[in-house]
Design a protein around this motif. Structure first.
Motif, PDB file in Angstrom:
ATOM      1  N   ASP A  53       0.832  -1.210   0.000  1.00  0.00           N
ATOM      2  CA  ASP A  53       0.000   0.000   0.000  1.00  0.00           C
ATOM      3  C   ASP A  53       0.861   1.252   0.000  1.00  0.00           C
ATOM      4  OD1 ASP A  53      -2.312  -1.482  -0.028  1.00  0.00           O
ATOM      5  OD2 ASP A  53      -2.625  -1.373   2.147  1.00  0.00           O
ATOM      6  N   PHE A  54       1.956   1.230   0.754  1.00  0.00           N
ATOM      7  CA  PHE A  54       2.877   2.362   0.781  1.00  0.00           C
ATOM      8  C   PHE A  54       3.477   2.618  -0.599  1.00  0.00           C
ATOM      9  CE2 PHE A  54       7.316   3.803   1.295  1.00  0.00           C
ATOM     10  CZ  PHE A  54       7.080   5.030   1.901  1.00  0.00           C
ATOM     11  N   ASP A  56       2.184   1.614  -3.448  1.00  0.00           N
ATOM     12  CA  ASP A  56       1.098   2.013  -4.345  1.00  0.00           C
ATOM     13  C   ASP A  56       0.843   3.510  -4.280  1.00  0.00           C
ATOM     14  OD1 ASP A  56       0.665  -0.526  -5.270  1.00  0.00           O
ATOM     15  OD2 ASP A  56      -1.031  -0.943  -3.935  1.00  0.00           O
ATOM     16  N   THR A  57       1.035   4.090  -3.102  1.00  0.00           N
ATOM     17  CA  THR A  57       0.820   5.528  -2.936  1.00  0.00           C
ATOM     18  C   THR A  57       1.776   6.328  -3.812  1.00  0.00           C
ATOM     19  OG1 THR A  57       0.104   5.180  -0.664  1.00  0.00           O
ATOM     20  CG2 THR A  57       0.805   7.399  -1.254  1.00  0.00           C
ATOM     21  N   PHE A  58       3.032   5.912  -3.856  1.00  0.00           N
ATOM     22  CA  PHE A  58       4.022   6.643  -4.646  1.00  0.00           C
ATOM     23  C   PHE A  58       4.003   6.261  -6.117  1.00  0.00           C
ATOM     24  CE2 PHE A  58       5.817   7.005  -0.383  1.00  0.00           C
ATOM     25  CZ  PHE A  58       6.023   8.367  -0.335  1.00  0.00           C
ATOM     26  N   GLY A  66       6.060   2.674  -7.774  1.00  0.00           N
ATOM     27  CA  GLY A  66       6.388   3.329  -6.518  1.00  0.00           C
ATOM     28  C   GLY A  66       7.835   3.099  -6.118  1.00  0.00           C
TER      29      GLY A  66
END
Length: 93
Positions: A53-54, A56-58, A66
């Motif tokens: 998820d981290f 995916d954010t970037f 990311g």
């Protein structure tokens, strides 16, 4: 431009790019391997999902993008740091 400066700049960018890539891929691999061990699957799945998820954010929804984004930014910062170190070394002489 001297060849020493260009070699130093190239190595700084290369190492600054690959260090976070190796750290993130190693973290992903180790947490994923934890999910493969019977009885520890639920323990390893939480950090794997959090890391994905981290990333995916970037990456705008893609974990690999990311990782590339973080690697490119770290490589750019490494280049800036090397240029600053070269400049400050030159001005001290």
């Amino acid at each position: 431009m001297s060849s020493n400066f260009l070699r130093s700049l190239f190595l700084a960018v290369l190492l600054s790019f690959f260090a976070p890539m190796l750290l993130m891929s190693g973290s992903l691999a180790s947490t994923w391997l934890l999910t493969c061990i019977p009885g520890l699957g639920s323990i390893g799945q939480v950090p794997t999902n959090m890391l994905l998820d981290f990333l995916d954010t970037f990456g705008g929804g893609c974990a690999f993008q990311g990782m590339l984004t973080i690697g490119l930014v770290c490589g750019f910062v490494g280049a800036l740091f090397d240029i600053y170190a070269f400049y400050s070394f030159r001005t001290q002489k």
